[in-house]
Design a protein around this motif. Structure first.
Motif, PDB file in Angstrom:
ATOM      1  N   PRO A  78       0.809  -1.209   0.000  1.00 61.19           N
ATOM      2  CA  PRO A  78       0.000   0.000   0.000  1.00 61.19           C
ATOM      3  C   PRO A  78       0.854   1.276   0.000  1.00 61.19           C
ATOM      4  O   PRO A  78       0.310   2.349   0.178  1.00 61.19           O
ATOM      5  N   TYR A  94      -9.983   7.491  -1.484  1.00 63.09           N
ATOM      6  CA  TYR A  94      -8.907   6.804  -0.784  1.00 63.09           C
ATOM      7  C   TYR A  94      -9.197   6.744   0.705  1.00 63.09           C
ATOM      8  O   TYR A  94      -9.634   7.700   1.314  1.00 63.09           O
ATOM      9  N   SER A  95      -8.960   5.597   1.277  1.00 62.10           N
ATOM     10  CA  SER A  95      -9.044   5.478   2.725  1.00 62.10           C
ATOM     11  C   SER A  95      -7.944   4.537   3.189  1.00 62.10           C
ATOM     12  O   SER A  95      -7.834   3.416   2.690  1.00 62.10           O
ATOM     13  N   LEU A  96      -7.161   5.028   4.101  1.00 65.16           N
ATOM     14  CA  LEU A  96      -6.057   4.222   4.604  1.00 65.16           C
ATOM     15  C   LEU A  96      -6.576   2.957   5.260  1.00 65.16           C
ATOM     16  O   LEU A  96      -7.551   2.972   5.996  1.00 65.16           O
ATOM     17  N   ASN A  97      -5.928   1.847   4.983  1.00 61.73           N
ATOM     18  CA  ASN A  97      -6.259   0.586   5.633  1.00 61.73           C
ATOM     19  C   ASN A  97      -5.040   0.166   6.466  1.00 61.73           C
ATOM     20  O   ASN A  97      -4.070  -0.388   5.932  1.00 61.73           O
ATOM     21  N   SER A  98      -5.122   0.432   7.734  1.00 61.22           N
ATOM     22  CA  SER A  98      -3.966   0.195   8.604  1.00 61.22           C
ATOM     23  C   SER A  98      -3.550  -1.267   8.647  1.00 61.22           C
ATOM     24  O   SER A  98      -2.371  -1.591   8.765  1.00 61.22           O
ATOM     25  N   LYS A  99      -4.544  -2.134   8.560  1.00 62.61           N
ATOM     26  CA  LYS A  99      -4.254  -3.562   8.580  1.00 62.61           C
ATOM     27  C   LYS A  99      -3.405  -3.954   7.365  1.00 62.61           C
ATOM     28  O   LYS A  99      -2.450  -4.722   7.474  1.00 62.61           O
ATOM     29  N   ALA A 100      -3.733  -3.395   6.218  1.00 62.12           N
ATOM     30  CA  ALA A 100      -2.966  -3.696   5.007  1.00 62.12           C
ATOM     31  C   ALA A 100      -1.522  -3.209   5.139  1.00 62.12           C
ATOM     32  O   ALA A 100      -0.588  -3.870   4.680  1.00 62.12           O
ATOM     33  N   VAL A 101      -1.345  -2.068   5.774  1.00 62.01           N
ATOM     34  CA  VAL A 101       0.012  -1.531   5.972  1.00 62.01           C
ATOM     35  C   VAL A 101       0.805  -2.467   6.890  1.00 62.01           C
ATOM     36  O   VAL A 101       1.972  -2.799   6.618  1.00 62.01           O
ATOM     37  N   ALA A 102       0.167  -2.907   7.963  1.00 64.40           N
ATOM     38  CA  ALA A 102       0.825  -3.813   8.908  1.00 64.40           C
ATOM     39  C   ALA A 102       1.188  -5.136   8.241  1.00 64.40           C
ATOM     40  O   ALA A 102       2.295  -5.662   8.419  1.00 64.40           O
ATOM     41  N   ALA A 148       1.623  -5.730   5.005  1.00 63.58           N
ATOM     42  CA  ALA A 148       2.667  -5.540   3.990  1.00 63.58           C
ATOM     43  C   ALA A 148       4.046  -5.476   4.643  1.00 63.58           C
ATOM     44  O   ALA A 148       5.037  -5.978   4.094  1.00 63.58           O
ATOM     45  N   ARG A 200       2.758   2.407  13.313  1.00 64.80           N
ATOM     46  CA  ARG A 200       2.638   2.970  11.961  1.00 64.80           C
ATOM     47  C   ARG A 200       3.928   3.635  11.479  1.00 64.80           C
ATOM     48  O   ARG A 200       4.352   3.452  10.340  1.00 64.80           O
ATOM     49  N   GLU A 212     -11.585   3.368  10.869  1.00 68.33           N
ATOM     50  CA  GLU A 212     -11.406   1.996  10.407  1.00 68.33           C
ATOM     51  C   GLU A 212     -12.310   1.030  11.163  1.00 68.33           C
ATOM     52  O   GLU A 212     -12.807   0.066  10.600  1.00 68.33           O
TER      53      GLU A 212
END
Lengths: 199, 199, 199, 199
Positions: free
Chosen positions: A88, B8-16, B18, B64, C172
């Motif tokens: 992302p 767009y909306s940040l997806n924190s789970k996807a960042v974690a 990745a 983050r 979220e």
């Protein structure tokens, strides 16, 4: 063998030139950065000229630490514009995500080159987005300047710090205080260089 | 319109996720980072277990700020390995150029997550290159880990700082000193969450 | 021997309490810091309440890294006010010398606690000096707040960053995205603590 | 009126001289700092001389940012030694408390003067405590050097970074690469000064 790998050797001139080239290619002129400097400093130094501001921007851009940050930031902007980053990270840079702060981190390595006194100026222009920063923040162009807008503000803040240091030196010189050279060696080296020049 | 852009909306789970994925894909395990933590901390806490070290590495990686730095750094390594950066940034990252310090700057944003007490530990492992860091610095593999080696050292240093803070809290609890919760709200929020769970 | 030195042991509660005490003694209330937070954040979160702002200021002030910087900065202000520093440090702090940037350095260690996204907010309030910062900058009172004004701005900036992180987590959660706990252990530890409390 | 206050004006020379004075008074010689530089750099530059190391330490100490940090840190050490800080700051500095990191923060503002490439060297000497650092860390003397030991390591690390930059410049000059002056203006200013000197 002709294809034997030539050992890597840094070419500082190439790094400096690439910095100028990429700022230009991404649409930022030294004059526009200098205008931010003028905005930040004219209140304190009424006689400040645009020539001085441009000169100080150039001096900031001649520092390796600054060049490294400028090139790395612009590279990430360009790759995001081309959609070539992995998810992302692509989405975060593309959308200038508020919780992504690596752009500010690179900006700070630029501000830091002339010390902590530039922190305030950086934050101020980064918040208000005057002049060129407004254009870089326009999200309707398809261009991505997530890093570049912070970088430009940081260069302006660093140039402002540099001016503050120089103006103090000028005042002290006028007061007849002895000069405590910031970098005597530098001067010595250059005067030696000058000796070798043909008259 | 079906092709209307979803905001767009940040997806924190996807960042974690990745972050975990890319560390793994670049050949670094949590255990290897935990071994660096153990190396740094066993002298001060003889009873420290590998489980604690792994747990603290995981906690660092859940931040983050850390995820942003890890993803950005690995992305630059990967692009350098593929030869996709512009000159002379390509050459500087490819050759882990000594005067290129943006990798250290990203590393410091990781160390900073648990404060300045981690600076020393970062410098120490970054100089000595123990364990996994030696492998990441092997320049004969064709792989480029200019950023990753600093990142891994920084995560280990941050985990060490986290352990120092926790161990102090444990000592004070045993001494019967009242607990000054680092983050009361966090606990409150979670206990509320737990209340809503079925028994 | 009765005068045997008791080995030093940090008392975190005492550090936290001294931080509150000295902010109060130097004339700064949590409400005033919270007003800076409101000023910085109301544009982004129209429903933000003063209670939330105060709470976030309290959370920032519960961090050790922040307490260390607050106490050190106020100590230097107090000593400068009493004329007890050596020359020329005395004069530089007394006169809030523009080229003395150690106050900004301490401020940055506070902002950093919630990451680089707070840099901008710090610079902005430090430049405009709204609310309590105007009073702290009044040089006619005989009081010296060279460090404190930067510290107060930095606490407000850090609290703003904290709010940004929390608000994202709330969004979220509403979107049904799974929660990636920032600090699972913390929650676990507290729920254990709560289990031991009498009903 | 004879007691009219003379407006404050920074005297850079006084700041520079105080820095030298206080380092000397606290028992640290430039040679000892230079020895740390030699330890850090001899591996990379076998022909490096002590004269060069001393010269580079002097150049680091001529920077305002460095002088500010040195003076502030030593002042806090001295006051802690005299028992004049308020509790619990007194106890934290007196005991070089592990969770008190403001000393590292000041040290980093010194290292930063020549960029992020010095972070590693700082951490390394700060961990191993070679030479003068061992003496400064001796807790049996009654002297308090909580700040000074980090400051000395930081000055050595910054001097090492400066050497790395200069050595690269020398290599490029030998290769016939054009010189990209770090600071053309500086040189120009000095050559003007030299013109005015009597022969």
């Amino acid at each position: 063998m002709t294809d034997a790998k030539i050992p890597y050797s840094l070419n500082s001139k190439a790094v400096a030139e690439a910095t100028r080239y990429w700022l230009h290619k991404r649409g930022v002129t030294l004059e526009e950065i200098a205008e931010l400097v003028m905005l930040l400093q004219k209140k304190y130094y009424p006689g400040l000229t645009m020539e001085e501001c441009i000169h100080n921007v150039e001096m900031v851009l001649s520092k390796r630490e600054v060049q490294n940050a400028v090139l790395t930031g612009i590279q990430l902007d360009v790759l995001a514009e081309e959609g070539k980053l992995f998810a992302p990270l692509q989405e975060m840079i593309e959308n200038d995500e508020g919780l992504y702060g690596v752009d500010e981190i690179l900006a700070f390595s630029i501000v830091n080159v002339y010390g902590s006194i530039g922190f305030t100026n950086f934050g101020y222009v980064d918040k208000l987005k005057p002049g060129v920063l407004e254009r870089l923040n326009d999200k309707t162009t398809g261009q991505i300047h997530t890093y570049l807008d912070d970088i430009v503000g940081a260069v302006a803040a660093a140039a402002s710090s540099r001016i503050a240091h120089r103006k103090q030196a000028e005042i002290e010189q006028k007061l007849g205080l002895e000069l405590e050279p910031e970098d005597v060696e530098e001067a010595a080296r250059r005067s030696r260089l000058e000796e070798t020049l043909p008259e």
